[in-house]
Write an enzyme that holds these catalytic residues in place. Sequence first.
Site: not given
Ligand code: NAP
Length: 280
Positions: A68, A101
């Site tokens: 992305k 998004d």
């Molecule tokens: P990302 O860029 O990898 O960010 C992940 C986030 O989760 C970071 O803030 C990370 O914190 C935090 N995190 C991961 N493991 C953790 C833990 N054990 N404890 C506390 N914080 C933790 O991922 P993203 O693209 O933003 O996506 C995040 C979520 O949103 C995913 O589950 C994705 O499937 C979902 N999503 C859903 C939609 C939808 O249409 N419903 C669309 C987009 C994304 P750190 O910075 O500390 O690592």
Amino acid sequence: MAINRVGLIGFPVEHSLSPIMHNAAFKALGMYDWLYDAMSIPPDILRLGLREPRDHGYIGINVTVPHKEAIMAYVRPDEKARAIGAVNTVDFRSNIGTNTDADGFIDDLRANDVSIAGERVLVLGAGGAARAAVYGLVGAGAEVAIVNRTRSRAEALVEHLRVSAGIGGLRLMTPNEAADWGMSLIVNCTSVGLHPQVHQSPWSQNLPFPAGRIVYDMVYRPATTALMRQCLAHNGRAIGGLGMLARQGAISFELWTGVKPPIDLMRRVLQDALESAHKD
Ligand code: NAP
């Protein structure tokens, strides 16, 4: 019959529900000359890999993890994509990349009658989904605070939105500060709670959970997350992320085809696919 091709690139893409959702919408609308498929492109060959859909006349693509941000170098990001710092939809006819998004998320909040303007909203997380959520929430008039495990990443989010979108006034909080802040809505943009870690919640069990709040959890596998259960146990309301998935896809669909998609059907197809995957 010439086929109008659209699709998804990512790595991996095998578990994506987007092909099922878009192809069901094409079928329901009698658009038999449209097809959506998924292409797995490893990160080190993104530029080369993009030739595959381009040279084969694809009208557009969705873009998922991990491309992305990297794809922004190979398309023309529009204002929204630049502000969020990520492209999830490309139209090859113009080579413009956008991000659906934020709008998909805000559309789903509105579809669920969640008030946004003037409300205090706590965003958990600071990755790409959080950037889109914060951008959308501020645009819709919310007062936003952010909690993230890694504070430097949350600082980077604040700085990115300040520079790229002119957004100020975002607050960073510790979980303890957030618990007392008096927000009406909590949005989980972390991946905590995602299958198979279904018992984990981004809201620590050691912190009191504020009563009567709304939780929007972007995680949609499982349908009801541990965070949503915490909220429901405290007289709150909980909404999962499936509607956002359908709505961000619906915006791409309309962009490529010029046709309004059947959003309810798309959401139902996603739900059915997730339920049948759980039976396996
Ligand atoms: P990302 O860029 O990898 O960010 C992940 C986030 O989760 C970071 O803030 C990370 O914190 C935090 N995190 C991961 N493991 C953790 C833990 N054990 N404890 C506390 N914080 C933790 O991922 P993203 O693209 O933003 O996506 C995040 C979520 O949103 C995913 O589950 C994705 O499937 C979902 N999503 C859903 C939609 C939808 O249409 N419903 C669309 C987009 C994304 P750190 O910075 O500390 O690592």
